[in-house]
Write a protein that holds these residues in place. Sequence first.
Motif, PDB file in Angstrom:
ATOM      1  N   ARG A 110       0.935  -1.096   0.088  1.00 53.48           N
ATOM      2  CA  ARG A 110      -0.227  -0.004  -0.101  1.00 53.48           C
ATOM      3  C   ARG A 110       0.914   1.256   0.015  1.00 53.48           C
ATOM      4  NH1 ARG A 110      -5.267   1.070   1.834  1.00 53.48           N
ATOM      5  NH2 ARG A 110      -5.409  -1.262   2.448  1.00 53.48           N
ATOM      6  N   ILE A 111       0.429   2.319  -0.866  1.00 47.94           N
ATOM      7  CA  ILE A 111       1.349   3.498  -0.990  1.00 47.94           C
ATOM      8  C   ILE A 111       0.247   4.535  -0.818  1.00 47.94           C
ATOM      9  CG2 ILE A 111       2.725   5.217  -2.518  1.00 47.94           C
ATOM     10  CD1 ILE A 111       3.537   2.622  -4.105  1.00 47.94           C
ATOM     11  N   SER A 112       0.406   5.542   0.295  1.00 54.08           N
ATOM     12  CA  SER A 112      -0.360   6.536   0.555  1.00 54.08           C
ATOM     13  C   SER A 112       0.250   7.902   0.422  1.00 54.08           C
ATOM     14  CB  SER A 112      -1.228   6.247   1.635  1.00 54.08           C
ATOM     15  OG  SER A 112      -0.223   6.345   2.839  1.00 54.08           O
ATOM     16  N   ALA A 143      -1.421  13.192  -4.248  1.00 54.90           N
ATOM     17  CA  ALA A 143      -2.544  12.438  -3.534  1.00 54.90           C
ATOM     18  C   ALA A 143      -2.461  11.129  -4.185  1.00 54.90           C
ATOM     19  CB  ALA A 143      -3.829  13.159  -3.790  1.00 54.90           C
ATOM     20  N   LEU A 144      -1.299  10.632  -4.425  1.00 52.59           N
ATOM     21  CA  LEU A 144      -1.198   9.193  -5.296  1.00 52.59           C
ATOM     22  C   LEU A 144      -1.448   8.247  -4.036  1.00 52.59           C
ATOM     23  CD1 LEU A 144      -0.343   7.507  -7.658  1.00 52.59           C
ATOM     24  CD2 LEU A 144       1.875   7.663  -6.896  1.00 52.59           C
ATOM     25  N   SER A 145      -2.189   7.312  -4.374  1.00 53.87           N
ATOM     26  CA  SER A 145      -2.280   6.071  -3.516  1.00 53.87           C
ATOM     27  C   SER A 145      -2.457   4.897  -4.571  1.00 53.87           C
ATOM     28  CB  SER A 145      -3.604   6.334  -2.658  1.00 53.87           C
ATOM     29  OG  SER A 145      -4.731   6.384  -3.503  1.00 53.87           O
ATOM     30  N   VAL A 146      -2.056   3.838  -4.004  1.00 57.64           N
ATOM     31  CA  VAL A 146      -1.933   2.648  -4.593  1.00 57.64           C
ATOM     32  C   VAL A 146      -1.959   1.571  -3.712  1.00 57.64           C
ATOM     33  CG1 VAL A 146      -0.495   1.138  -6.098  1.00 57.64           C
ATOM     34  CG2 VAL A 146      -0.271   3.644  -6.456  1.00 57.64           C
ATOM     35  N   GLN A 147      -2.764   0.448  -4.138  1.00 56.28           N
ATOM     36  CA  GLN A 147      -2.980  -0.620  -3.258  1.00 56.28           C
ATOM     37  C   GLN A 147      -2.896  -2.083  -4.212  1.00 56.28           C
ATOM     38  OE1 GLN A 147      -6.726  -1.354  -1.331  1.00 56.28           O
ATOM     39  NE2 GLN A 147      -5.994  -2.793   0.059  1.00 56.28           N
ATOM     40  N   LEU A 177      -5.359  -4.703  -8.129  1.00 58.70           N
ATOM     41  CA  LEU A 177      -4.782  -3.469  -8.200  1.00 58.70           C
ATOM     42  C   LEU A 177      -5.701  -2.187  -8.170  1.00 58.70           C
ATOM     43  CD1 LEU A 177      -2.360  -1.662  -9.154  1.00 58.70           C
ATOM     44  CD2 LEU A 177      -2.746  -2.157 -11.470  1.00 58.70           C
ATOM     45  N   SER A 178      -5.418  -1.266  -7.166  1.00 59.99           N
ATOM     46  CA  SER A 178      -6.472   0.066  -7.151  1.00 59.99           C
ATOM     47  C   SER A 178      -5.469   1.138  -7.239  1.00 59.99           C
ATOM     48  CB  SER A 178      -7.174  -0.114  -5.880  1.00 59.99           C
ATOM     49  OG  SER A 178      -8.035  -1.047  -5.864  1.00 59.99           O
ATOM     50  N   LEU A 179      -5.792   2.330  -7.736  1.00 62.58           N
ATOM     51  CA  LEU A 179      -4.960   3.451  -8.106  1.00 62.58           C
ATOM     52  C   LEU A 179      -5.977   4.852  -8.088  1.00 62.58           C
ATOM     53  CD1 LEU A 179      -1.813   4.144  -9.930  1.00 62.58           C
ATOM     54  CD2 LEU A 179      -3.772   5.552 -10.411  1.00 62.58           C
TER      55      LEU A 179
END
Length: 275
Positions: A149-151, A172-176, A190-192
Amino acid sequence: VADVTGKLRNAPLHLAAPYLAEWLTPTLAGVLQADAKVHWQSAGPATDRLWVQLPSVRLDKLAVLGDKQSLASVARIELADVRIAPDARSVRLGSARVNQPIIRVARNANGRWMVEDWLRTQSKSTDGSVSKRPTSRPKPWSVMAGELRISGGSVAWRDTSTSRPVAFDLDALSVQLRQVSTAPGQRMGLSLNTRMRHGHAESGQLSWRGNATLSPLAVQGNLNAERLPMHALAPYLSDRLSVALRRADASFKGSVRYAHPSGGTALKVQGDARL
């Protein structure tokens, strides 16, 4: 059989600079905390087994420094339930969280990416001669992770290798990522979500929900884009466009499927677009 446990508290990364200098030109700053357990077992010649278990690892205020400026930084990285088996060349990871990564991705007029300047490709021996690294490729490592997870991420993109410079920012980049694996054909979730900004105009919105595989590379899912400044990317399409694109905000809502098997590339897009 031998088991060794240890704890690392408030260890500054700059202490590792002499060891990393062989591979990296920038220096690293930050503070490391970790709990570790090392297990070694011998069952006879050529059958030694070694694995490293890291129940928790935390890295605070990580910074990649070059010429007294920050090239990239991360507020905090947290890893949980890490198991490394060097003999099997495998890494198993329960979860990883990356908070507030900031990076400037740049390519110069000669087409050279900034990361190429970070890595050393040759090293000098003690007698002053240049020694090249071995060209043979060892067995690749296998990596599995339950969740990545990236937030709060931020990316500044700067490319001067094109006919006109390309510059835009993602914030405001978020990646899961879920059930990540380097195994061939293994599907992961993958969610972004991010905002894309060019100049002083209002930021566009981008979100993705779907899945992907790393080998062969493939992604499929639902894409929702609102007012993306596509004119920022116009120099990449200059050889295909017969018009000068001054301003174009693009929106799209629909499904995208992309695959890149060994036989070629397949792309399928279905949805509503607005320019």
